[in-house]
Design a protein around this motif. Structure first.
Motif, PDB file in Angstrom:
ATOM      1  N   THR A 181       0.814  -1.226   0.000  1.00  0.00           N
ATOM      2  CA  THR A 181       0.000   0.000   0.000  1.00  0.00           C
ATOM      3  C   THR A 181       0.840   1.265   0.000  1.00  0.00           C
ATOM      4  N   GLY A 182       2.161   1.142  -0.190  1.00  0.00           N
ATOM      5  CA  GLY A 182       3.018   2.315  -0.223  1.00  0.00           C
ATOM      6  C   GLY A 182       3.054   3.079   1.082  1.00  0.00           C
ATOM      7  N   SER A 183       2.834   2.370   2.208  1.00  0.00           N
ATOM      8  CA  SER A 183       2.826   2.987   3.548  1.00  0.00           C
ATOM      9  C   SER A 183       1.759   4.069   3.687  1.00  0.00           C
ATOM     10  N   THR A 184       0.731   3.995   2.844  1.00  0.00           N
ATOM     11  CA  THR A 184      -0.364   4.952   2.962  1.00  0.00           C
ATOM     12  C   THR A 184      -1.078   4.795   4.293  1.00  0.00           C
ATOM     13  N   LEU A 226       4.334  10.614  -7.549  1.00  0.00           N
ATOM     14  CA  LEU A 226       4.544   9.250  -7.083  1.00  0.00           C
ATOM     15  C   LEU A 226       3.979   8.239  -8.088  1.00  0.00           C
ATOM     16  N   LYS A 227       2.846   8.589  -8.708  1.00  0.00           N
ATOM     17  CA  LYS A 227       2.248   7.699  -9.700  1.00  0.00           C
ATOM     18  C   LYS A 227       3.190   7.497 -10.886  1.00  0.00           C
ATOM     19  N   ASP A 263       3.801  -5.603  -6.098  1.00  0.00           N
ATOM     20  CA  ASP A 263       3.656  -4.535  -5.117  1.00  0.00           C
ATOM     21  C   ASP A 263       3.565  -3.170  -5.787  1.00  0.00           C
ATOM     22  N   ASP A 264       4.348  -2.973  -6.860  1.00  0.00           N
ATOM     23  CA  ASP A 264       4.303  -1.687  -7.567  1.00  0.00           C
ATOM     24  C   ASP A 264       2.929  -1.460  -8.199  1.00  0.00           C
ATOM     25  N   VAL A 290      -3.519   2.163  -5.594  1.00  0.00           N
ATOM     26  CA  VAL A 290      -3.800   2.993  -4.419  1.00  0.00           C
ATOM     27  C   VAL A 290      -3.589   4.469  -4.748  1.00  0.00           C
ATOM     28  N   LEU A 291      -2.500   4.774  -5.452  1.00  0.00           N
ATOM     29  CA  LEU A 291      -2.216   6.161  -5.811  1.00  0.00           C
ATOM     30  C   LEU A 291      -3.305   6.743  -6.706  1.00  0.00           C
TER      31      LEU A 291
END
Length: 222
Positions: A29-32, A130-131, A147-148, A154-155
């Motif tokens: 989740t990219g540490s969101t 970031l996207k 993961d990417d 999510v982004l």
């Protein structure tokens, strides 16, 4: 946010220990939505109590492993198939703030809106940068492509969310202007928008391409 089901989804890929689950959850989740180890182990204890996970031995380093059970797999499948319930939406601080600011003595609600709009546009720009990075990683097909790709989705949700928030703030300001029009019926002038504020976009014409190119920052087309 369902930490419970997120951990079950990771455990479906194989036994994991607590710190490993936290790292993989944040990577996906990219540490969101960062977790702490205490949250992870508390959730694991509840999952074990409910028969959804079970101790799975130890790894070579002595970490206690957890494995998903058949009951847990069934629960996970049902979660994937079940729509997210919107009947009881989570509390939104911005909505509460504006609701309380209406008529509050000494509060300039339009200044509150302008300040939030500036922060929202900046967040949109950050998410868009970031996207671009996440999209480039997916296209390169690196080892962490799964993961990417998850982080990319999510982004994009965050970008859509901030775009909608910016339009809602514009609507709130216009509503306030109309309601504060002079008593003689003449419409008050529309407030000038900040230089970095995007013009409201009709929902029917908003596209993914538009999302990829926020008004204040251009990125590569998805």
């Amino acid at each position: 946010m369902s930490i419970r089901h997120g951990l079950l989804a990771l455990l479906e890929r194989g036994p994991r220990y607590g710190s490993q689950l936290r790292t993989e959850f944040e990577s996906r989740t990219g540490s969101t939505w960062p977790l702490n180890v205490g949250q992870v182990y508390t959730t694991l204890a509840r999952l074990e109590r409910d028969g959804l996970v079970a101790p799975g031995g130890e790894d070579a380093a002595g970490h206690t492993l957890y494995a998903i059970t058949e009951t847990g797999r069934t629960e996970l499948r049902e979660w994937y198939e079940r729509p997210v319930d919107r009947a009881n939406p989570p509390r939104d601080e911005l909505s509460i703030k504006l609701a309380m600011a209406v008529g509050a003595p000494g509060v300039d609600i339009r200044a509150v809106i302008q300040s939030q709009r500036h922060a929202t546009i900046k967040a949109m720009q950050d998410y868009t940068r970031l996207k671009a990075t996440a999209l480039a990683a997916v296209e390169r097909g690196q080892s962490r492509e799964r993961d990417d790709l998850a982080w990319l989705l999510v982004l994009e949700q965050l970008i859509f969310q901030t775009e909608a928030e910016a339009r809602w703030l514009d609507h709130c300001e216009s509503r306030l202007v109309r309601l504060s029009s002079p008593a003689d019926g003449r419409a008050a002038p529309e407030p000038p928008q900040a230089a970095d504020t995007p013009a409201p976009t009709p929902a029917a014409t908003t596209t993914t391409a538009a999302t990829d190119r926020p008004r204040t920052a251009r990125t590569r087309r998805a």
